[in-house]
Design a protein around this motif. Structure first.
Motif, PDB file in Angstrom:
ATOM      1  N   TYR A  71       0.782  -1.245   0.000  1.00 35.19           N
ATOM      2  CA  TYR A  71       0.000   0.000   0.000  1.00 35.19           C
ATOM      3  C   TYR A  71       0.814   1.296   0.000  1.00 35.19           C
ATOM      4  N   LEU A  72       2.062   1.252   0.463  1.00 33.23           N
ATOM      5  CA  LEU A  72       2.838   2.493   0.527  1.00 33.23           C
ATOM      6  C   LEU A  72       3.062   3.033  -0.891  1.00 33.23           C
ATOM      7  N   GLY A  73       2.695   4.261  -1.118  1.00 30.37           N
ATOM      8  CA  GLY A  73       2.858   4.852  -2.445  1.00 30.37           C
ATOM      9  C   GLY A  73       1.777   4.441  -3.427  1.00 30.37           C
ATOM     10  N   SER A  74       0.792   3.680  -2.951  1.00 31.95           N
ATOM     11  CA  SER A  74      -0.248   3.227  -3.884  1.00 31.95           C
ATOM     12  C   SER A  74      -1.328   4.288  -4.062  1.00 31.95           C
ATOM     13  N   VAL A  75      -1.398   5.237  -3.156  1.00 30.58           N
ATOM     14  CA  VAL A  75      -2.391   6.297  -3.276  1.00 30.58           C
ATOM     15  C   VAL A  75      -1.713   7.594  -3.744  1.00 30.58           C
ATOM     16  N   GLY A  92       5.821   8.376  11.511  1.00 30.46           N
ATOM     17  CA  GLY A  92       4.419   8.641  11.287  1.00 30.46           C
ATOM     18  C   GLY A  92       3.669   7.420  11.756  1.00 30.46           C
ATOM     19  N   SER A  93       2.378   7.395  11.519  1.00 30.77           N
ATOM     20  CA  SER A  93       1.595   6.281  12.040  1.00 30.77           C
ATOM     21  C   SER A  93       1.237   5.275  10.955  1.00 30.77           C
ATOM     22  N   PHE A  94       1.081   4.049  11.406  1.00 29.84           N
ATOM     23  CA  PHE A  94       0.589   2.996  10.525  1.00 29.84           C
ATOM     24  C   PHE A  94      -0.616   2.342  11.203  1.00 29.84           C
ATOM     25  N   ILE A  95      -1.679   2.217  10.449  1.00 31.28           N
ATOM     26  CA  ILE A  95      -2.871   1.593  11.017  1.00 31.28           C
ATOM     27  C   ILE A  95      -3.432   0.576  10.025  1.00 31.28           C
ATOM     28  N   TYR A  96      -3.726  -0.594  10.558  1.00 27.94           N
ATOM     29  CA  TYR A  96      -4.449  -1.577   9.751  1.00 27.94           C
ATOM     30  C   TYR A  96      -5.641  -2.081  10.561  1.00 27.94           C
ATOM     31  N   ILE A  97      -6.824  -1.946   9.999  1.00 32.03           N
ATOM     32  CA  ILE A  97      -8.018  -2.453  10.667  1.00 32.03           C
ATOM     33  C   ILE A  97      -8.483  -3.670   9.869  1.00 32.03           C
ATOM     34  N   PRO A  98      -8.504  -4.831  10.517  1.00 30.26           N
ATOM     35  CA  PRO A  98      -8.866  -6.041   9.762  1.00 30.26           C
ATOM     36  C   PRO A  98     -10.344  -6.087   9.379  1.00 30.26           C
ATOM     37  N   GLU A 121      13.627  30.942  12.623  1.00 35.91           N
ATOM     38  CA  GLU A 121      13.772  30.434  11.263  1.00 35.91           C
ATOM     39  C   GLU A 121      12.493  29.691  10.893  1.00 35.91           C
ATOM     40  N   ASN A 122      12.285  29.553   9.612  1.00 30.81           N
ATOM     41  CA  ASN A 122      11.165  28.751   9.169  1.00 30.81           C
ATOM     42  C   ASN A 122      11.538  27.284   9.250  1.00 30.81           C
ATOM     43  N   GLN A 123      10.546  26.470   9.514  1.00 31.69           N
ATOM     44  CA  GLN A 123      10.787  25.044   9.535  1.00 31.69           C
ATOM     45  C   GLN A 123       9.869  24.379   8.526  1.00 31.69           C
ATOM     46  N   LEU A 124      10.370  23.302   7.958  1.00 31.44           N
ATOM     47  CA  LEU A 124       9.639  22.659   6.878  1.00 31.44           C
ATOM     48  C   LEU A 124       8.938  21.398   7.378  1.00 31.44           C
ATOM     49  N   HIS A 125       7.702  21.265   6.997  1.00 34.08           N
ATOM     50  CA  HIS A 125       6.962  20.068   7.344  1.00 34.08           C
ATOM     51  C   HIS A 125       6.289  19.579   6.069  1.00 34.08           C
ATOM     52  N   ALA A 126       6.725  18.434   5.585  1.00 38.26           N
ATOM     53  CA  ALA A 126       6.155  17.924   4.339  1.00 38.26           C
ATOM     54  C   ALA A 126       5.693  16.490   4.564  1.00 38.26           C
ATOM     55  N   ALA A 127       4.433  16.354   4.901  1.00 36.97           N
ATOM     56  CA  ALA A 127       3.913  15.035   5.234  1.00 36.97           C
ATOM     57  C   ALA A 127       3.220  14.400   4.035  1.00 36.97           C
ATOM     58  N   ASN A 128       3.220  13.076   4.029  1.00 33.51           N
ATOM     59  CA  ASN A 128       2.381  12.332   3.086  1.00 33.51           C
ATOM     60  C   ASN A 128       1.469  11.427   3.896  1.00 33.51           C
ATOM     61  N   VAL A 129       0.199  11.511   3.618  1.00 31.73           N
ATOM     62  CA  VAL A 129      -0.748  10.657   4.316  1.00 31.73           C
ATOM     63  C   VAL A 129      -1.569   9.907   3.276  1.00 31.73           C
ATOM     64  N   GLU A 130      -1.579   8.588   3.394  1.00 32.51           N
ATOM     65  CA  GLU A 130      -2.343   7.767   2.450  1.00 32.51           C
ATOM     66  C   GLU A 130      -3.396   6.946   3.194  1.00 32.51           C
ATOM     67  N   LEU A 131      -4.602   6.968   2.673  1.00 32.60           N
ATOM     68  CA  LEU A 131      -5.680   6.172   3.265  1.00 32.60           C
ATOM     69  C   LEU A 131      -6.229   5.230   2.202  1.00 32.60           C
ATOM     70  N   VAL A 132      -6.540   4.024   2.627  1.00 30.98           N
ATOM     71  CA  VAL A 132      -7.158   3.078   1.704  1.00 30.98           C
ATOM     72  C   VAL A 132      -8.376   2.461   2.383  1.00 30.98           C
ATOM     73  N   THR A 166       2.138   8.696   6.933  1.00 29.32           N
ATOM     74  CA  THR A 166       1.099   7.938   7.603  1.00 29.32           C
ATOM     75  C   THR A 166       0.355   7.094   6.579  1.00 29.32           C
ATOM     76  N   LEU A 167       0.058   5.882   6.985  1.00 29.54           N
ATOM     77  CA  LEU A 167      -0.638   4.954   6.098  1.00 29.54           C
ATOM     78  C   LEU A 167      -1.744   4.267   6.888  1.00 29.54           C
ATOM     79  N   ILE A 168      -2.958   4.417   6.422  1.00 26.65           N
ATOM     80  CA  ILE A 168      -4.091   3.796   7.112  1.00 26.65           C
ATOM     81  C   ILE A 168      -4.851   2.911   6.131  1.00 26.65           C
ATOM     82  N   ILE A 169      -5.032   1.665   6.527  1.00 27.50           N
ATOM     83  CA  ILE A 169      -5.752   0.732   5.665  1.00 27.50           C
ATOM     84  C   ILE A 169      -6.954   0.190   6.426  1.00 27.50           C
ATOM     85  N   ALA A 170      -8.136   0.419   5.899  1.00 27.34           N
ATOM     86  CA  ALA A 170      -9.338  -0.141   6.504  1.00 27.34           C
ATOM     87  C   ALA A 170      -9.825  -1.262   5.596  1.00 27.34           C
ATOM     88  N   ASP A 171      -9.705  -2.471   6.093  1.00 23.26           N
ATOM     89  CA  ASP A 171     -10.103  -3.631   5.287  1.00 23.26           C
ATOM     90  C   ASP A 171     -11.636  -3.699   5.202  1.00 23.26           C
TER      91      ASP A 171
END
Ligand SMILES: Nc1ncnc2c1ncn2[C@@H]1O[C@H](COP(=O)(O)OP(=O)(O)O)[C@@H](O)[C@H]1O
Ligand SMILES: [Mg+2]
Lengths: 485, 248
Positions: A172-176, A195-201, A250-261, A227-232
């Protein structure tokens, strides 16, 4: 709820500066040198004991990043980012060997989280929220693990999941969000730290709110969470993330990727309360918040709902999106974006209708005060196979003072004649007579603004998990302090 | 309680109040009557501190304080209450929540702790019942989709919960049917004591059958042209504003 009350108290008492989370914590840190190159990526991967496939994935993403052009900034005024002048990894030394239990965590870190009002201690877990906390680059502790694992739910840091659930991550990583989506997506894929990883069966309804708190502490450190969340099939989960950062010039950079399936009949509710440091009144410092959030409703009858309360950051650039692939799937986006002083926000959503009978709903409330600029940018795209697709969009903007700006940029593309798209938009100024009325009842001008703005945002705030709605209301009021009078 | 001396007020260069004097002592009920546009609402706004009004001359003393130096919320928390002629709608804000916020703002100002939820609920329920207000209505957004009469009752509910020292009622009777008028008046009468005062602004003598004023003032063109006791209201009813103003 204890956690929320505590948070509110903290919000009220912290510091005498305007930004209530502006303290930083003194810790010894492990940091590689500044700069972005293959060695740094290898260093990050090695620190995390990653398997080789993960390192290869990162290195490939870095190649893609180098080839991609920078995103078009549209309404935002963004200074050139020097990727070489930034640290990409920082962990407090005491976390290097990940603590096994909460007792082993550096008391300084626990104190920081206590200041933030995050319930990390065991006794506070009674509150019914499972919390994962990301401090700079690493995940500190995941509470509630046992109860969740009995149900087959996986809730852990993504670094851990890479090792314990490689098949799910690989699948699933990078699939969305494909690595090549745009340069920040590629950058995050190359250097993401935690980041977080969640899988709900299948068939499981997650009984507690899952929650992550992100905090940027170290100076000059970018935070690249993933972050990657998969709800089966037939499952449900509600997840909330909260974010703060100390005050830095100074400025700080925050570049998150969050994928949900979300698979067949599954539902994911994703809520964000973002309160990164916005910079001072003159616009010095603050977080650059460039986030890619995307959910795929892959299964039929699936549902993904994004709720966000964006009050912080110097610059916010995010468009939580839904790809409605499954027939009858639903996407929702509820947003409150508040900009004060010199803040800039360009946020909105994309709803891509692919399956039949798909529907989407967008409610956006933008509030600008001071000299801030706030843009709603949204795309509703109905593809030719999306028979009978529906969208409803409502964008309301509220202006406080006359030096701020609000802009609404809705794009609608429909390649289907039996779809229905509705769009409503309003822009108004805060009503002086309403303010006077509230003040005549004893509210001071700031409380009056807070009350009226909270009323304006109610449609969105009521979609937050109850425990956090109160906190969010408080934040709404705090972030507008100094905007009148 | 309240002493207005030689008050001159203008808005956008237009003179509206032109030398008004009025003294209200503790425990007194004053009625202010006058034709449309004579400056009644303007006076109520100036007393409660709405901006955009230019005070060209005069003084207002309130409980030994210079009222004009206090902010709107300070005046409110010092016990000055205005029941608006046109109450504002505030979408998304539950009426009960608004009431609670108002009460706690005052308590905070007075250095008291917040009212606990149970005590508040009890207070609200009993006051609402007195005014024949359905508590279900208090779950709705403040004044949104309330009828004219419901809005006015809502103002009186707020007043009775905040129990002000000096209450100004700006045409609270307009929009009320005869039953509502009676209930609202009873609410006002219940609140009346030796410690507080009322300024009741109205067009009609009708309201004064229920709320008996100690003094009646007639305002015309920004000035009080005649003052008297309750019988002045009856005389006014008979003769009309024009004649009374002329004879003054
Ligand atoms: N905001 C304003 N701008 C200009 N004129 C105003 C404004 N408000 C009130 N006025 C004028 O002031 C006068 C008195 O108004 P008001 O106090 O509302 O009268 P009343 O309440 O006695 O009917 C009227 O002539 C009205 O048109
Ligand atoms: Mg009037």
């Amino acid at each position: 709820m204890a956690a929320t009350e505590q948070t509110i108290k903290q919000v009220n008492t912290l510091g005498d500066t305007d930004y209530k989370y502006g303290f930083s914590t003194e810790l010894d840190e492990i940091r590689p040198p500044k700069g972005l190159n293959e060695d740094i990526i290898k260093f990050i991967s090695a620190q995390k004991d990653e398997p080789e496939w993960m390192l290869d994935w990162r290195l490939n993403a870095f190649k893609v990043f180098n080839k991609l052009p920078k995103p078009e900034w549209a309404k935002l005024n963004i200074p050139e980012i020097d990727y070489q002048d930034c640290y990409y990894y920082s962990i407090p030394k005491s976390l290097k060997d990940k603590p096994k239990s909460l007792d082993e965590i550096d008391p300084e870190i626990i104190k920081t989280y206590e200041k933030l009002g995050i319930p990390l201690k065991e006794q506070k877990m009674l509150s019914g929220i499972a919390v994962d906390a990301v401090f700079d680059s690493v995940s500190v502790a995941t509470t509630y693990k046992k109860q969740l694992s009995d149900l087959g739910i996986v809730f852990c840091s993504i670094s851990e999941a890479v090792k314990t659930h490689p098949d799910l991550v690989k699948k699933y990583l990078g699939s969305v969000i494909p690595v090549s989506d745009h340069s920040f997506a590629a950058l995050n894929s190359a250097v993401f730290t935690d980041g977080s990883f969640i899988y709900i069966p299948e068939g499981v309804r997650c009984p507690v709110e899952l929650s992550t708190y992100f905090r940027i502490n170290a100076m000059n450190t970018g935070q690249f969470e993933r972050t990657l969340i998969i709800a089966d099939k037939d499952s449900y989960v509600s997840y909330l993330e909260g974010c703060t950062a100390p005050m830095r010039d100074e400025n700080q950079l925050h570049a998150a990727n969050v994928e949900l399936v979300a698979l067949d009949n599954a539902e994911i509710k994703y809520s964000t309360v973002q309160n990164w440091y916005p910079g001072d009144k003159e616009g010095k410092g603050g977080i650059y918040n460039f986030v890619t959030k995307r959910g795929a409703c892959r299964g039929k009858n699936s549902k993904i709902s994004w709720t966000q309360v964006e009050t912080g950051s110097a610059i916010t650039w995010k468009y939580p999106s839904c790809i409605l692939q499954g027939d009858n799937s639903k996407g929702e986006f509820y947003s409150v974006a508040i900009t004060n002083n010199m803040q800039q926000a360009d946020t909105g959503t994309k709803m891509i209708h692919i399956g039949k009978n798909t529907s989407s709903k967008i409610i956006s409330k933008g509030i600008s005060a001071g000299k801030a600029n706030n843009t709603y940018r949204g795309l509703v795209n109905i593809l030719s196979k999306a028979k009978n697709a529906r969208n409803f969009t409502q964008c309301d903007s509220l202006l406080i003072g006359n030096k701020c700006g609000a802009h609404t940029v809705p794009y609608i593309e429909s390649s289907n004649s039996d779809s229905m798209v509705e769009h409503e938009a309003t822009t108004s100024k805060i009503n002086e007579d309403q303010l006077f009325y509230c003040q005549q009842r004893g509210l001071n001008s700031e409380d009056a603004v807070g009350l009226i703005v909270n009323g304006f945002c109610k449609e969105v705030l009521q979609h937050l998990p109850m425990e956090f709605a109160v906190e969010a209301q408080k934040l709404v009021a705090i972030s507008l302090e100094g905007s009148v009078g | 309680m309240l002493e207005i001396k030689n008050l001159h007020v203008s808005i956008e260069e237009k003179k509206i109040i032109k030398g008004l004097n009025l003294t209200i002592n503790k425990g007194e009920v004053h009625a202010l009557m006058g034709p449309n546009g004579s400056g009644k609402s303007t006076l109520s706004y100036v007393l409660s501190g709405k901006d955009k009004y230019e005070i060209d001359n005069g003084t207002i003393e309130y409980n030994e304080k210079n009222l004009l130096e206090l902010d709107v919320d300070e005046r409110a928390n010092e016990g000055l209450f205005l029941a608006f002629q046109y109450p504002m709608e505030i979408p998304g804000v539950q009426t009960s929540f608004f009431l609670k916020t108002a009460i706690n703002s005052k308590r905070k100002y007075l250095g008291q702790s917040e009212m606990d939820a149970l005590e508040f609920a009890k207070l609200m329920k009993s006051k609402a019942e007195e005014l024949n207000i359905n508590t279900e209505m208090l779950k709705r957004d403040l004044n949104v989709n309330y009828s004219g009469g419901e809005k006015k009752k809502q103002e009186i509910l707020q007043m009775s919960m905040l129990s002000p020292k000096m209450a100004i009622l700006d045409e609270t009777d307009s929009g009320l049917d005869i039953d509502a008028l009676r209930i609202v008046s009873e609410g006002v009468n219940k609140l009346k004591s030796k410690e507080n005062s009322f300024l009741v602004i109205t067009h009609y003598q009708r309201l004064l059958n229920y709320i008996k004023p100690d003094f009646v003032h007639i305002i015309a063109d920004g000035r009080i042209v005649k003052s008297g006791d309750y019988s002045l209201a009856l005389e006014l009813e008979e003769k009309g504003y024009e004649e009374i103003s002329k004879s003054a």
